[in-house]
Design an enzyme around this catalytic site. Structure first.
Site, PDB file in Angstrom:
ATOM      1  N   ARG A 168      10.033 -21.058  -1.072  1.00  0.00           N
ATOM      2  CA  ARG A 168       9.531 -21.068  -2.454  1.00  0.00           C
ATOM      3  C   ARG A 168       9.466 -22.492  -2.995  1.00  0.00           C
ATOM      4  O   ARG A 168       8.720 -22.774  -3.911  1.00  0.00           O
ATOM      5  CB  ARG A 168      10.483 -20.258  -3.358  1.00  0.00           C
ATOM      6  CG  ARG A 168      10.373 -18.765  -3.212  1.00  0.00           C
ATOM      7  CD  ARG A 168      11.541 -18.064  -3.893  1.00  0.00           C
ATOM      8  NE  ARG A 168      11.636 -18.302  -5.336  1.00  0.00           N
ATOM      9  CZ  ARG A 168      10.979 -17.616  -6.256  1.00  0.00           C
ATOM     10  NH1 ARG A 168      10.177 -16.650  -5.905  1.00  0.00           N
ATOM     11  NH2 ARG A 168      11.136 -17.876  -7.544  1.00  0.00           N
ATOM     12  N   ARG A 226       7.258 -32.428  -0.840  1.00  0.00           N
ATOM     13  CA  ARG A 226       6.072 -33.278  -1.005  1.00  0.00           C
ATOM     14  C   ARG A 226       6.350 -34.713  -0.603  1.00  0.00           C
ATOM     15  O   ARG A 226       7.396 -35.257  -0.977  1.00  0.00           O
ATOM     16  CB  ARG A 226       5.650 -33.305  -2.480  1.00  0.00           C
ATOM     17  CG  ARG A 226       5.285 -31.982  -3.033  1.00  0.00           C
ATOM     18  CD  ARG A 226       4.481 -32.165  -4.319  1.00  0.00           C
ATOM     19  NE  ARG A 226       4.295 -30.874  -4.954  1.00  0.00           N
ATOM     20  CZ  ARG A 226       4.973 -30.460  -6.016  1.00  0.00           C
ATOM     21  NH1 ARG A 226       5.848 -31.267  -6.596  1.00  0.00           N
ATOM     22  NH2 ARG A 226       4.759 -29.272  -6.517  1.00  0.00           N
ATOM     23  N   ARG A 274      21.741  -9.503  -6.687  1.00  0.00           N
ATOM     24  CA  ARG A 274      22.585 -10.538  -7.261  1.00  0.00           C
ATOM     25  C   ARG A 274      22.502 -10.396  -8.770  1.00  0.00           C
ATOM     26  O   ARG A 274      21.434 -10.124  -9.343  1.00  0.00           O
ATOM     27  CB  ARG A 274      22.107 -11.944  -6.857  1.00  0.00           C
ATOM     28  CG  ARG A 274      22.283 -12.228  -5.408  1.00  0.00           C
ATOM     29  CD  ARG A 274      23.720 -12.214  -4.962  1.00  0.00           C
ATOM     30  NE  ARG A 274      24.457 -13.390  -5.431  1.00  0.00           N
ATOM     31  CZ  ARG A 274      25.772 -13.516  -5.299  1.00  0.00           C
ATOM     32  NH1 ARG A 274      26.498 -12.543  -4.756  1.00  0.00           N
ATOM     33  NH2 ARG A 274      26.373 -14.626  -5.713  1.00  0.00           N
ATOM     34  N   ARG A 316      23.666 -23.621 -12.424  1.00  0.00           N
ATOM     35  CA  ARG A 316      22.873 -24.592 -13.186  1.00  0.00           C
ATOM     36  C   ARG A 316      23.180 -24.484 -14.671  1.00  0.00           C
ATOM     37  O   ARG A 316      23.752 -23.483 -15.128  1.00  0.00           O
ATOM     38  CB  ARG A 316      21.390 -24.407 -12.922  1.00  0.00           C
ATOM     39  CG  ARG A 316      20.861 -23.032 -13.244  1.00  0.00           C
ATOM     40  CD  ARG A 316      19.391 -22.894 -12.832  1.00  0.00           C
ATOM     41  NE  ARG A 316      18.932 -21.535 -13.129  1.00  0.00           N
ATOM     42  CZ  ARG A 316      17.730 -21.075 -12.865  1.00  0.00           C
ATOM     43  NH1 ARG A 316      16.836 -21.851 -12.297  1.00  0.00           N
ATOM     44  NH2 ARG A 316      17.392 -19.832 -13.167  1.00  0.00           N
ATOM     45  N   GLU A 353      24.938 -20.796 -15.815  1.00  0.00           N
ATOM     46  CA  GLU A 353      24.637 -19.576 -15.053  1.00  0.00           C
ATOM     47  C   GLU A 353      25.612 -19.410 -13.892  1.00  0.00           C
ATOM     48  O   GLU A 353      25.727 -20.297 -13.044  1.00  0.00           O
ATOM     49  CB  GLU A 353      23.211 -19.642 -14.488  1.00  0.00           C
ATOM     50  CG  GLU A 353      22.165 -19.681 -15.580  1.00  0.00           C
ATOM     51  CD  GLU A 353      20.742 -19.538 -15.064  1.00  0.00           C
ATOM     52  OE1 GLU A 353      20.552 -19.262 -13.861  1.00  0.00           O
ATOM     53  OE2 GLU A 353      19.827 -19.719 -15.884  1.00  0.00           O
ATOM     54  N   TYR A 383      11.124  -9.656  -4.861  1.00  0.00           N
ATOM     55  CA  TYR A 383      11.406 -10.905  -5.563  1.00  0.00           C
ATOM     56  C   TYR A 383      10.121 -11.420  -6.208  1.00  0.00           C
ATOM     57  O   TYR A 383       9.596 -12.455  -5.840  1.00  0.00           O
ATOM     58  CB  TYR A 383      11.930 -11.890  -4.508  1.00  0.00           C
ATOM     59  CG  TYR A 383      12.639 -13.143  -4.969  1.00  0.00           C
ATOM     60  CD1 TYR A 383      12.659 -13.536  -6.288  1.00  0.00           C
ATOM     61  CD2 TYR A 383      13.296 -13.948  -4.036  1.00  0.00           C
ATOM     62  CE1 TYR A 383      13.310 -14.694  -6.666  1.00  0.00           C
ATOM     63  CE2 TYR A 383      13.952 -15.102  -4.401  1.00  0.00           C
ATOM     64  CZ  TYR A 383      13.952 -15.467  -5.718  1.00  0.00           C
ATOM     65  OH  TYR A 383      14.587 -16.614  -6.084  1.00  0.00           O
ATOM     66  N   ASP A 404       7.638 -13.038  -8.999  1.00  0.00           N
ATOM     67  CA  ASP A 404       7.578 -13.887 -10.184  1.00  0.00           C
ATOM     68  C   ASP A 404       6.789 -13.146 -11.265  1.00  0.00           C
ATOM     69  O   ASP A 404       6.136 -12.139 -10.997  1.00  0.00           O
ATOM     70  CB  ASP A 404       6.895 -15.215  -9.843  1.00  0.00           C
ATOM     71  CG  ASP A 404       7.864 -16.178  -9.168  1.00  0.00           C
ATOM     72  OD1 ASP A 404       9.065 -16.134  -9.491  1.00  0.00           O
ATOM     73  OD2 ASP A 404       7.411 -16.979  -8.329  1.00  0.00           O
TER      74      ASP A 404
END
Ligand code: FAD
Ligand code: UDP
Length: 379
Positions: free
Chosen positions: A170, A174, A247, A278, A304, A352, A354
């Protein structure tokens, strides 16, 4: 009598509700929570739209979906660029030339590629078989050790060599100086918050909140021709084949009497010892301004904490490994026998997804229900 009862007012339920209503169908939406919008629910605190069920950044390459959501909200130009904090060292995400420069001191893309290749070779990986091997193949051992291993094990509660590689795919890698977390043509946050956007989607549609389908299944089944169910598929069947694994996340949200806590919407704590994954500082999704463009004096942050789901918790992430995949297929076979019920969304399909993918599959499902034809918005 309704044509459709929709269980769940998240993006899957809200998209179907809008499309079916616009096609002339009668629709009732129920949700067990006291609010609409499912996991994209935002609530205003100190003038800031707080993402109550976790940070949500809308991003898509799907033009149909982008045009669709823009009917219900104006999107700002927010670009997600999280920062990774590894024991006080800060790195750019996703993995890009800034990250490689900080990690290894390399200056050119060739040097960065050579460094990754060298570490991949040393690890002896040809065909990656799990997340750990996939990660090392993509970015080398140093980045895996500092930015991936600890975070992923906290997030999923499983060692990286027991997790499927698709999870790490995911994230873009770069060889350019580009901190945009997503490879998406379109990205942003709805101005005024996601709740307002979903409110607009549900405009003119009957919605009953704090209403759990399981509290009176017989009644709800009797008031509609078809049911669209967007809750967990295993809960629908009363876990008769066993629990699918999810989860869960616990959010510790705090208002701070200062204008700026961390200078960015998301900072990931990538070491294994920090107990949270995070910290989100919500005001930066809207550039620290209120709706009139004024600076906000306070800030709201959420830490979190990831945990294994147990009955009573909110299921957030399906654990799409082999074992759960097999169990899901068994539940799916049961679901196919329920002629009156359509299972959809992240929990209904145990996928999963988005936000844009959930909207795309909902648009396709709506077309199928209304016209009997299959289309390809979700392809
Ligand atoms: P949900 O939003 O979960 O909606 C299901 C609804 O059904 C809920 O409101 C629930 O209360 C209701 N319900 C369940 N059971 C019952 C019942 N028995 N009776 C009545 N109501 C019931 N996607 C992105 O594109 N970008 C992101 O940045 C992003 N960040 C994320 C962060 C986190 C922490 C998580 C968990 C997900 C994230 N996602 C993101 C994914 C996104 O949240 C989902 O794709 C999307 O919200 C799924 O919508 P849904 O309608 O399928 O499910
Ligand atoms: N990840 C990581 N370090 C990070 C951020 C992400 O190792 O700093 C890994 C982690 O395994 C995570 C996956 O990349 O599950 C995908 O990250 P993404 O941000 O897409 O997860 P989300 O929270 O959006 O599902």
């Amino acid at each position: 009598m309704y044509d459709f009862l929709i269980v769940g007012s998240g993006l899957y339920g809200a998209t179907l509700a809008r499309q079916l209503k616009d096609a002339g169908k009668s629709v009732l939406v129920i949700d067990k929570r006291p609010n609409i919008a499912g996991n994209v629910y935002t609530k205003k605190m100190e003038g800031i739209n707080v993402h109550i069920y976790g940070a949500h950044i809308f991003h898509t390459n799907n033009r149909e979906v982008w045009d669709y959501v823009n009917r219900f909200a104006v999107f700002n130009r927010f670009t997600n660029s999280p920062v990774a904090n590894y024991k006080g060292e800060l790195y750019s995400l996703p993995f890009n030339m800034y990250t490689f420069n900080k990690m290894w001191g390399v200056i050119t893309p060739e040097e960065a590629a050579a460094k990754i290749e060298e570490q991949k070779k040393a690890a002896g990986i040809d065909t990656p078989k799990n997340l750990e091997e996939q990660a090392i193949s993509l970015v080398g051992t140093d980045i895996y050790e500092k930015l991936i291993k600890g975070y992923t094990q906290k997030q999923w509660g499983r060692p990286c060599n027991e997790l499927p590689s698709f999870i790490i795919k995911r994230l873009p890698v770069r060889l350019t100086f580009d901190n945009n977390y997503f490879n998406a043509l379109y990205q942003g946050i709805p101005v005024g918050g996601y709740t307002k956007m979903v409110e607009n989607m549900l405009d003119g549609i009957e919605v009953k909140l704090s209403t759990d389908y399981f509290d009176d299944r017989d009644h709800f089944n009797s008031i509609a021709d078809k049911i669209i169910y967007t809750g967990p598929i295993d809960a629908y069947f009363e876990y008769r084949l066993g629990n699918l694994q999810y989860r869960s996340v616990r959010f510790e949200t705090e208002v701070l009497d200062k204008p700026n806590f961390q200078g960015n919407a998301a900072v990931n704590y990538t070491d294994a010892d920090t107990p949270f994954t995070r910290i989100i500082e919500h005001k930066w999704f809207e550039f620290g301004k209120d709706e009139n463009g004024n600076d906000l004096p306070k800030t709201v942050i959420s830490r979190e904490y990831s945990s294994e789901w147990k009955p009573g918790d909110e299921p957030y992430y399906p654990v799409n490994d082999e074992k759960n995949g097999k169990l899901y297929e068994e539940y799916k076979a049961l679901a196919e026998k329920e002629e009156k019920v359509i299972f959809g969304g992240r929990l209904g399909e145990y996928k999963y997804y988005d936000m844009d993918q959930v909207i795309a599959v909902a648009l396709d499902k709506a077309r199928e229900l209304v016209t009997g034809t299959f289309t390809i918005c979700s392809q």
